[in-house]
Design an enzyme around this catalytic site. Structure first.
Site, mmCIF file in Angstrom:
data_model
loop_
_atom_site.group_PDB
_atom_site.id
_atom_site.type_symbol
_atom_site.label_atom_id
_atom_site.label_comp_id
_atom_site.label_asym_id
_atom_site.label_seq_id
_atom_site.Cartn_x
_atom_site.Cartn_y
_atom_site.Cartn_z
ATOM 1 N N ASP A 58 0.835 -1.255 -0.109
ATOM 2 C CA ASP A 58 0.358 0.263 0.078
ATOM 3 C C ASP A 58 0.844 1.378 0.091
ATOM 4 O OD1 ASP A 58 -2.828 1.724 0.038
ATOM 5 O OD2 ASP A 58 -2.847 1.040 2.071
ATOM 6 N N ASP A 88 8.530 -16.225 -5.098
ATOM 7 C CA ASP A 88 9.045 -14.696 -5.297
ATOM 8 C C ASP A 88 7.857 -14.170 -5.239
ATOM 9 O OD1 ASP A 88 8.163 -15.940 -7.447
ATOM 10 O OD2 ASP A 88 9.661 -15.877 -8.647
#
Length: 220
Positions: A58, A88
């Site tokens: 965020d 990953d």
């Protein structure tokens, strides 16, 4: 009783300064570059220097706090995800803020470090243009700052969307380098984006700028 104790950061958020809210004034180009570099370094630390990779998820102007010396502090880790060493990417419900959300993550529900890179690119564009990441009061094709910015760069119209404080500094060659970095961060395909380690190349831009910019007596 367990408690979290946070540093008090007195100068508000980057959003306040870029969009001149709560009495905050405009930022010089030098400070904008400084904030970009420090934000990139913070995200690079999360991605590469912890025992387990952290994806913030965020990254946005309201989550970048500034102290009295305009040092950038990335905050609010409520949406963050730990990525196991043998992976990953993560399959997860989409979370973040519209306007900053990685479109690839939005479509696939697959989170990677490149999702933070996309959000960082939007912050870079906010720093250059002082425009909001998402504007619902504009026609649909102009609502997303990321889309407007990429189109402007590709059409050779970068000067037309820059903030007047950035233009006033007169170092367009430096701005073009930052704009190129932002455009690469905003690639629709995550594999085409730089990593945050590459993003730290913005530091070279900042150092280049410091070599000839005038001193700011008041720190701005």
């Amino acid at each position: 009783m367990p408690m979290l104790v946070y540093e008090y950061v007195s100068n508000g958020t980057l959003y306040d300064h870029v969009h001149k809210r709560n009495g905050k004034g405009p930022l010089s180009l030098g400070l904008r570059l400084k904030i970009a570099v420090e934000t990139a370094e913070s995200l690079a630390y999360l991605h590469y220097s912890t025992s387990m990779q952290i994806v913030h998820r965020d990254v946005k102007a309201t989550n970048i706090l500034l102290d009295e010396k305009f040092t950038a502090k990335v905050s609010d880790f409520g949406a963050s995800k730990l990525v196991p060493e043998d992976q990953d990417q993560l399959s997860t419900l989409v979370q973040g803020t519209m306007g900053y959300l990685d479109p690839e993550y939005l479509q696939s529900n697959t989170l990677t470090e490149k999702s933070d890179v996309y959000s960082f690119g939007v912050v870079l564009v906010e720093l250059l243009t002082s425009r909001r990441a998402l504007s619902f009061d504009k026609p649909e094709e102009e609502r997303s700052l990321a889309n407007v910015f990429v189109c402007a760069v590709e059409d050779g119209l970068l000067r037309h969307i820059l903030d007047e404080e950035v233009v006033k500094d007169g170092h367009f060659e430096t701005v073009e380098k930052v704009a190129d970095l932002a455009k690469r961060c905003l690639s629709l395909k995550g594999r085409e984006r730089p990593t945050m380690r590459d993003g730290k190349r913005a530091g070279r831009i900042a150092n280049f700028f410091k070599a000839f910019r005038r001193p700011y007596d008041d720190g701005r």
